[in-house]
Design a protein around this motif. Structure first.
Motif, PDB file in Angstrom:
ATOM      1  N   PRO A   4      14.260  29.313  32.574  1.00 53.70           N
ATOM      2  CA  PRO A   4      14.261  28.353  31.465  1.00 53.70           C
ATOM      3  C   PRO A   4      15.541  28.432  30.630  1.00 53.70           C
ATOM      4  CG  PRO A   4      12.896  30.253  30.925  1.00 53.70           C
ATOM      5  CD  PRO A   4      13.333  30.448  32.343  1.00 53.70           C
ATOM      6  N   ASN A   5      15.981  27.279  30.181  1.00 51.12           N
ATOM      7  CA  ASN A   5      17.123  27.187  29.282  1.00 51.12           C
ATOM      8  C   ASN A   5      16.739  26.343  28.073  1.00 51.12           C
ATOM      9  OD1 ASN A   5      19.192  28.556  30.891  1.00 51.12           O
ATOM     10  ND2 ASN A   5      18.999  26.814  32.286  1.00 51.12           N
ATOM     11  N   SER A   6      17.093  26.822  26.902  1.00 49.24           N
ATOM     12  CA  SER A   6      16.798  26.081  25.677  1.00 49.24           C
ATOM     13  C   SER A   6      17.842  24.989  25.462  1.00 49.24           C
ATOM     14  CB  SER A   6      16.786  27.026  24.470  1.00 49.24           C
ATOM     15  OG  SER A   6      15.770  27.996  24.605  1.00 49.24           O
ATOM     16  N   VAL A   7      17.365  23.794  25.146  1.00 50.10           N
ATOM     17  CA  VAL A   7      18.240  22.642  24.915  1.00 50.10           C
ATOM     18  C   VAL A   7      17.941  22.078  23.531  1.00 50.10           C
ATOM     19  CG1 VAL A   7      18.916  20.337  25.693  1.00 50.10           C
ATOM     20  CG2 VAL A   7      18.314  22.107  27.379  1.00 50.10           C
ATOM     21  N   THR A   8      18.989  21.744  22.802  1.00 50.64           N
ATOM     22  CA  THR A   8      18.857  21.104  21.497  1.00 50.64           C
ATOM     23  C   THR A   8      19.507  19.734  21.565  1.00 50.64           C
ATOM     24  OG1 THR A   8      18.958  23.253  20.382  1.00 50.64           O
ATOM     25  CG2 THR A   8      19.338  21.307  19.032  1.00 50.64           C
TER      26      THR A   8
END
Length: 448
Positions: free
Chosen positions: A141-145
């Motif tokens: 998982p990668n956090s995206v804003t």
């Protein structure tokens, strides 16, 4: 070499002032330099406009940047209150450039009173929708804003925002986010692109203790004019393989650049936080869903006042508990959004003098997993079971699909933020960031 032109009003100001004269002046000598001037024809008299015109045209007769700056300084005859009113309505990106015009403008834009006025002008009506979510690839998982470009959401285009630490994103508070990464908290201002890593508090944790959950809130204490970060952590005891019973609290103040226990000498709080992400803040008071330690069924709301650093518990509305709830400001009050799973209606409860009153209910909504909060007091944001972000307009009573951002799986959520630009500076005058370690005095908090 020089040129000037009338240009159109930036989108962020279209709903603020009706008519403008805007000069765009470019000077090319040894450096390339751009400047824009904004005048409100509706509220600024002709003498003021004349001054602005003279300033703009003075650039056309200058051969160097230094002579241009000298000329603008001598021509700055505009009343200070008018200059303040005009500049305080410009976006942060423009103001960061205009600091270079002259020393007086730099001092004005850096002045805390100007920063406060700018924050008042960029209120909720000027806010943009920002969301955070996770995407999955071969590496996990990668956090995206993502930031929606149109504050009215008529245009649903958005841009992904790079954040310095891809971990928990908490806030925003006056345009500032808190990023938690292990033992470090970093304050982040997306508008100025500044970061400030707070002194480290990790290495003096109790023996064999690690972080289980973390939360950080950021706000201004009006009484002292001091910015504070309140850190609340749940610790895990590696020796007994169990969590410590209480959550621990520490306070950071910007004036001392150090951590301490709270004014009320609160070393711990006997609560379990239902969600560290699901919190709301209004006028310096922060709210969370909690239960008492050791009593999972005691569902409460905990509030914290940043001015006196006191916690207080308040009762929930007399409705069955469900994990599909959220807290959010609504028209100057704190509201609770409750999804009734039996009929798929969302109930809106508003707190009035510590009492809850049901304002209205909306729905039914098929396929909605949870209410996320309000958007500018006239819409409700919701997350669907398949990971879509939905907006229900309370005026026209219609649902709009803002896009799919989550997998829709259990535990995957879309976090929403009402983001307002801020000029609050995070860097010191002679530093880029604060990274020297300073530890919470765990030894005076008691033994664990």
């Amino acid at each position: 070499m020089h040129g000037w032109a009338m240009t159109s009003l930036p989108h962020c100001l279209q709903q603020t002032w009706s008519v403008y004269v805007i000069f765009s002046v470019e000077i090319k000598s040894c450096d390339s330099w751009n400047l824009m001037f904004y005048c409100n024809l509706a509220s600024v008299n002709l003498f003021t406009i004349k001054i602005w015109c003279e300033i703009a045209f003075s650039f056309l007769s200058c051969n160097t940047l230094s002579s241009a700056l000298t000329d603008i300084a001598s021509s700055m005859l505009m009343p200070e209150d008018v200059r303040l009113e005009i500049l305080s309505r410009l976006p942060v990106k423009s103001l960061m450039r205009l600091r270079c015009v002259c020393k007086s403008w730099y001092a004005l834009i850096e002045n805390p009173k100007f920063i406060s006025k700018h924050l008042e002008n960029f209120n909720d009506e000027n806010a943009h929708l920002m969301i955070s979510y996770q995407v999955y690839d071969d590496n996990g998982p990668n956090s995206v804003t993502s930031l929606f470009k149109d504050k009215t959401l008529a245009d649903l285009s958005y841009e992904n925002i790079h954040r310095p630490i891809s971990r928990e994103l908490l806030g925003p508070y006056d345009g500032i986010f808190c990023l938690c990464d292990g033992g470090l908290i970093t304050l982040w201002n997306p508008a100025t692109k500044e970061c400030r890593t707070l002194p480290n508090y990790k290495k003096n944790l109790p023996a064999l203790a690690t972080f289980l959950k973390r939360n950080a809130i950021f706000g201004l204490c009006d009484a002292s004019g001091d910015y504070k970060v309140v850190f609340i952590c749940k610790l895990w005891n590696e020796k007994i393989q169990d969590a410590y019973e209480h959550a621990h609290v520490a306070v950071y103040t910007s004036s001392t650049d150090s951590w301490r226990v709270s004014k009320g000498n609160i070393k711990w709080i006997p609560y379990v936080f239902e969600s560290y992400y699901n919190n709301a803040n209004l006028n310096g008071v922060f709210y969370w869903f909690v239960s008492r330690a050791g009593d999972f069924h005691s569902k409460l709301i905990l509030l914290f006042r940043i001015s006196d650093e006191e916690f207080q518990e308040i009762q929930r509305p007399c409705i069955p508990y469900t994990p599909f709830e959220s807290l959010a400001p609504l028209n100057g009050s704190i509201a609770l959004l409750h999804l009734d799973e039996s009929n798929q209606y969302i109930e809106i409860w508003v707190m009035n003098e510590m009492n809850w009153i049901q304002q209205f209910a909306i729905g039914p909504f098929l396929g909605v997993k949870s209410p996320c909060g309000f958007w500018k007091n006239n819409a409700v944001l919701m997350e669907s079971n398949n990971g879509k972000l939905l907006l229900y307009d309370l005026v026209v009573q219609e649902v709009r699909d803002l896009g799919r951002f989550s997998s829709g799986e259990l535990g995957a959520v879309i976090l929403i933020y009402c983001y307002k630009e801020s000029l609050i500076r995070l860097k010191g005058e002679e530093e880029d960031s604060l990274s020297d370690s300073f530890d919470i005095p765990w030894h005076i908090m008691g033994e664990y």
